[in-house]
Design a protein around this motif. Structure first.
Motif, PDB file in Angstrom:
ATOM      1  N   SER A  87       0.816   4.315  -0.271  1.00 49.75           N
ATOM      2  CA  SER A  87       0.743   3.267  -1.277  1.00 49.75           C
ATOM      3  C   SER A  87      -0.155   3.723  -2.407  1.00 49.75           C
ATOM      4  O   SER A  87      -0.932   4.672  -2.263  1.00 49.75           O
ATOM      5  CB  SER A  87       0.211   1.958  -0.673  1.00 49.75           C
ATOM      6  N   VAL A  91      -3.183  -2.497  -2.909  1.00 47.02           N
ATOM      7  CA  VAL A  91      -2.223  -2.951  -1.904  1.00 47.02           C
ATOM      8  C   VAL A  91      -2.973  -3.220  -0.601  1.00 47.02           C
ATOM      9  O   VAL A  91      -3.747  -2.385  -0.141  1.00 47.02           O
ATOM     10  CB  VAL A  91      -1.125  -1.900  -1.652  1.00 47.02           C
ATOM     11  N   PRO A  94      -0.081  -2.495   3.825  1.00 46.98           N
ATOM     12  CA  PRO A  94       1.286  -2.031   3.529  1.00 46.98           C
ATOM     13  C   PRO A  94       2.150  -1.892   4.773  1.00 46.98           C
ATOM     14  O   PRO A  94       3.363  -2.096   4.716  1.00 46.98           O
ATOM     15  CB  PRO A  94       1.058  -0.669   2.859  1.00 46.98           C
ATOM     16  N   THR A 105       2.101  -8.161   3.416  1.00 47.57           N
ATOM     17  CA  THR A 105       1.627  -7.145   2.482  1.00 47.57           C
ATOM     18  C   THR A 105       1.390  -7.804   1.128  1.00 47.57           C
ATOM     19  O   THR A 105       2.223  -8.593   0.660  1.00 47.57           O
ATOM     20  CB  THR A 105       2.667  -6.026   2.334  1.00 47.57           C
ATOM     21  N   VAL A 266       4.303   0.594  -2.783  1.00 47.31           N
ATOM     22  CA  VAL A 266       4.420   1.003  -1.387  1.00 47.31           C
ATOM     23  C   VAL A 266       5.684   1.843  -1.255  1.00 47.31           C
ATOM     24  O   VAL A 266       6.752   1.452  -1.763  1.00 47.31           O
ATOM     25  CB  VAL A 266       4.492  -0.203  -0.429  1.00 47.31           C
ATOM     26  N   ARG A 358      10.743   2.858  -2.923  1.00 46.81           N
ATOM     27  CA  ARG A 358       9.423   2.596  -3.484  1.00 46.81           C
ATOM     28  C   ARG A 358       9.445   1.249  -4.185  1.00 46.81           C
ATOM     29  O   ARG A 358      10.247   1.028  -5.102  1.00 46.81           O
ATOM     30  CB  ARG A 358       9.015   3.688  -4.455  1.00 46.81           C
TER      31      ARG A 358
END
Length: 884
Positions: A87, A91, A94, A105, A266, A358
């Protein structure tokens, strides 16, 4: 099928993307993606369920044990990622994305400051600018220098130097201003990697900063000291190369050095290539409609801020390489489907083929205020709605297993690759280049790839349909639908289109021949007489009208006749005149058409086509054989070269006699062997790097040729190099469209990493190694002719309209034992491997062959092998031993 890309949203043709992480990239490059280096490289066979990784090799297979553990498809249509690769930015938790219903998340990004602006009256000019064009919606688009200072990051300056440097962009202010630096904002389609920033002072240019090895979209360039100036010049000397060339692209230049705020993201790994509609369950969000952007890639190497490929690259939709979604404050259970979320804003492409995903908290500037690039997003889980054929162990009607674990993996990797391309033809996710057809909508088809081009090409079916018939024959309608549709669009002069692309008009020279061969294959495996009778007129027209119109005085097909100079072939190769590949394919198509004609009782047609095939074969041997090289010429004109396609199919079609076959295969051995397969050309006279390019599509007939000419170990070596390379390298398991120099992706990110035309290892192992194949429509008759090479044992099942045909064999230094389980309503022949003069053959408790003569009327020697004919329903076991 490899179809050249067409202009997307930018100035240069084709999809535009960049490589951030190269093969074997170090920790620093991986870190830039937020990927821990220790987890960045997939295992030898991929890391998904059903694929043992390099660190945990599978136990060696044992005779009689289950093949089911090699099956690669997911267990259900809901597919979840198998791990978090990393990540970036802010974040929390994740890893919670992997399992629904637990922890959540959270991605958070503060609201950014407004971008600095140049004073009113500032102008920009450049050393060159690409001419403008219109988008798919007819809106004019420009690529001039003014776009770099207009405050709109969705517009850009694009140079027009076709990779020649330097490129310069000059910004002129209305009055002197003190600058402490600038910021260059580009995008992944043309990142300036090396550039200098000069300022005008004291009547001349002086360098304020130099940048090298840049690989970021937003590059802050501080000056050593503040400078008062009226002009700033950016001189670009190198840019990130792309599959379609190197060119400068700058979206914005800001009059301050602004460091970017790292975007929260992420990166997820699904373990293998999958295809379908991504689904993200958002549980909540801040009340400013924060945006998320989804980038997809089949390989980690090409996972960047944009997808390795998305249909919007070709359709002209301004998606900038990602799928967008604006998250409501109350959350949403969002399935990624094609279309805009708000009017003409917040676009997503829908279905994707990928391994890596992603998710980034970000938004396009053009999507404001419907989606904003800041805020907070809470996510419960991520999954995929799998759309392709779901090949679970229960669905396999044909299977294969042998003593070599690698070969087993390649067989089931091919099957999974083909399952990914067996899907429904849907307007929302087929190739956007005028490939949609109402006559195919809603039908099951064989696309060429799950990522692209997502259009059924008949040449691809020459391999992928055979793979389908040997694994999931109840889905044979996927091939029939394509063949029948192309026949329905046959041109008045007899030419048959290769696919629906370009409204059924893409001019290919060789694919009508593949339609003939694929039609015979379909009838051979299924016994569908209705198809044969319905489309026999199409067969007559293509072979007796169109191909004669492109035949020269020697009886050879010659590309260029009848206006075909601009026609392409499976790889759009610049070949013209008499080509061995086209003519060897012609011989094969004529033989296949003759077989179909005999089955339908059209003996005159069968005799005419058989006679023509013999004449073409004689002409190929007379005019296209290069005695000095001991191989067939690629072309009768131009530089001397020898191609894999022509030489291999000359062997498999029977054009080459035993001597020429041995010589041609020896030439390919000596000139085309690479660690990752056999190249499709023996030199680079056709194009640069041709002698380093491997197509599994054209490797398949060469592998078959090696088996069929008694070179089983040579065939196995080629299989292990070609398919072993793909199996060991990212994305693992699936089979690539093409392999380039040093084993690279031959068209970089544009390369399809799961392509149906590359699955020939499966029919080769079933038909040639195991040795079982149909010899008349619907398996009414069949043959078992094993080519064991160094493999100790093999077993498998072929699905037939009458029930399964099963074969098991085992070899030792002194014996070969084979059992054939024959379904009702069929009869066949067994041809045992080995020198008949040194074999003793027993079966049914009786001596059948003593090394000199047969002891049974159905036993004879043919082609040096002891053969047993008229094997009817039931189980038959035979043992051949050396010596007497």
């Amino acid at each position: 099928m490899t179809l050249p890309s067409t202009p997307g949203t930018g100035a240069r043709p084709g999809p535009r993307r960049r490589t951030v992480v190269a093969a074997g990239a170090g920790a620093a490059a991986l870190s830039a993606l937020g990927v821990p280096p220790a987890t960045a490289t997939p295992g030898a066979s991929g890391t998904g369920a059903g694929a043992p990784g390099a660190d945990h090799p599978a136990p060696a297979p044992r005779l009689g044990t289950g093949w089911q553990r090699y099956v690669q498809a997911p267990g259900s249509r809901t597919v979840r990622p198998v791990r978090v690769l990393g990540s970036t930015g802010e974040v929390r938790r994740p890893e919670a994305l992997l399992k629904p219903g637990g922890a959540r998340t959270v991605l958070r990004r503060p609201r950014p400051d407004a971008a600095p602006r140049w004073p009113e009256g500032t102008v920009a000019e450049a050393s060159s600018a690409h001419p403008g064009n219109n988008g798919n919606d007819g809106t004019p688009r420009t690529y001039d220098a003014g776009n770099a200072i207009d405050g709109d990051p969705d517009t850009f300056w694009n140079d027009d130097t076709q990779g020649e440097f330097p490129d310069t962009l000059t910004v002129t202010l209305p009055a002197a201003r003190e600058l402490s630096g600038i910021t260059v904002v580009s995008n992944s389609d043309g990142v300036p990697t090396d550039f200098t920033v000069d300022v005008w002072r004291d009547g001349g240019w002086s360098t304020a900063a130099t940048v090298a090895d840049n690989d970021v979209i937003q590059r802050a360039v501080p000056f050593g000291a503040p400078v008062s100036t009226t002009r700033v010049r950016i001189t670009v000397t190198a840019v990130q190369d792309t599959p379609r060339g190197a060119f400068t692209r700058i979206n914005e230049v800001w009059p301050e050095a602004v460091e970017p705020v790292e975007k929260p993201s992420v990166t997820l790994d699904f373990g293998k290539v999958v295809v379908g509609h991504p689904r993200v369950r958002f549980t909540s969000a801040s009340d400013n409609s924060p945006g998320v952007r989804l980038a997809f890639s089949e390989t980690l190497q090409h996972l960047t801020e944009r997808s390795d490929f998305t249909r919007s690259d070709q359709s002209g939709t301004p998606a900038q390489g990602t799928d967008q979604f604006a998250v409501p404050a109350g959350g949403a259970d969002w399935t990624d489907r094609k279309g805009h979320q708000h009017g003409t804003q917040v676009y997503a492409d829908g279905l994707h083929g990928f391994r890596y995903l992603r998710i980034t908290l970000d938004a396009l500037a053009s999507d404001a205020p419907a989606a904003e690039p800041w805020g907070t997003v809470e996510i419960d889980s991520v999954a995929l709605e799998f759309t392709a054929y779901l090949g679970t162990p229960a669905t396999y009607r044909g299977w294969f297993l042998c003593s070599d674990d690698d070969l087993n993996r390649y067989w089931y990797g091919a099957s999974y690759t083909n399952e990914l391309v067996t899907d429904t033809f849907r307007q929302d996710d087929v190739d956007p280049r005028n490939a949609w057809s109402a006559s195919l909508e809603g039908l099951r088809v064989l696309h060429d790839g799950p990522k692209r081009d997502r259009d059924p090409y008949v040449g691809d079916l020459a391999v992928s349909a055979r793979t389908l018939y040997l694994t999931h024959d109840e889905a044979a309608d996927a091939a029939r639908n394509v063949l029948a549709d192309l026949a329905a669009h046959q041109r008045a002069d007899g030419w048959i289109p290769p696919a629906s692309i370009n409204g059924y008009t893409l001019p290919l020279f060789d694919y009508p021949l593949w339609w003939v061969t694929c039609s015979w294959d379909y009838v051979l495996y299924t016994g569908d007489r209705g198809y044969a009778e319905r489309h026999y007129p199409n067969l007559l027209k293509v072979l007796d009208v169109w191909y004669p119109s492109v035949t020269d005085g020697a009886g050879l097909l010659s590309k260029g006749l009848n206006g075909t100079g601009g026609y392409g072939d499976y790889a759009f190769l610049g070949r013209t005149g008499r080509i061995t590949y086209y003519n060897a394919n012609y011989v094969q198509a004529l033989h296949d058409a003759a077989s179909l004609a005999r089955w339908l009782g059209r003996r005159d047609d069968a005799e005419r086509w058989t006679e023509r095939a013999a004449l073409v074969a004689d002409a190929v041997n007379s005019l296209l054989w290069d005695a000095s090289a001991g191989a067939y010429l690629d072309s009768g004109t131009g530089p001397v070269r020898h191609a894999q396609d022509g030489n291999a199919i000359a062997v498999t079609s029977g054009v080459a006699d035993a001597g020429r076959a041995a010589s041609a295969l020896a030439h390919l051995d000596a000139t085309t062997q690479r660690p990752y397969g056999n190249a499709f050309m023996d030199n680079d006279t056709l194009f640069g790097g041709a002698s380093q390019r491997v197509y599994a599509f054209t490797s398949y007939p060469e592998i078959v040729a090696r088996f069929e000419t008694g070179r089983a170990d040579s065939a196995l070596d080629q299989i292990r190099r070609t398919y072993g390379w793909m199996d060991r390298h990212d994305p693992g398991i699936t089979h690539w469209e093409g392999i380039g120099p040093d084993g690279s992706l031959y068209e970089d990110a544009y390369t399809s990493m799961a392509h149906g035309w590359s699955t020939g290892v499966l029919p080769a192992l079933t038909h040639q190694l195991l040795g079982a194949r149909p010899t008349s429509p619907g398996y009414a008759t069949w043959e078992v002719r094993p080519h064991p090479g160094s493999v100790a044992w093999a077993q498998g099942q072929l699905p037939t309209p009458h029930g399964p045909l099963r074969v098991e064999w085992q070899r030792t230094a002194a014996s070969f034992t084979v059992t054939v389980h024959v379904p009702s309503g069929t009869r066949g022949t067994l041809a045992l491997p080995g020198d008949s003069a040194r074999l003793t053959v027993r079966g049914g408790g009786r001596l059948l062959w003593d090394g000199r003569r047969a002891r049974d009327r159905d036993v004879r020697v043919a082609g040096g092998r002891v053969t047993v004919a008229e094997l009817g329903p039931g189980s038959h076991r035979f043992t051949a031993t050396t010596g007497h």
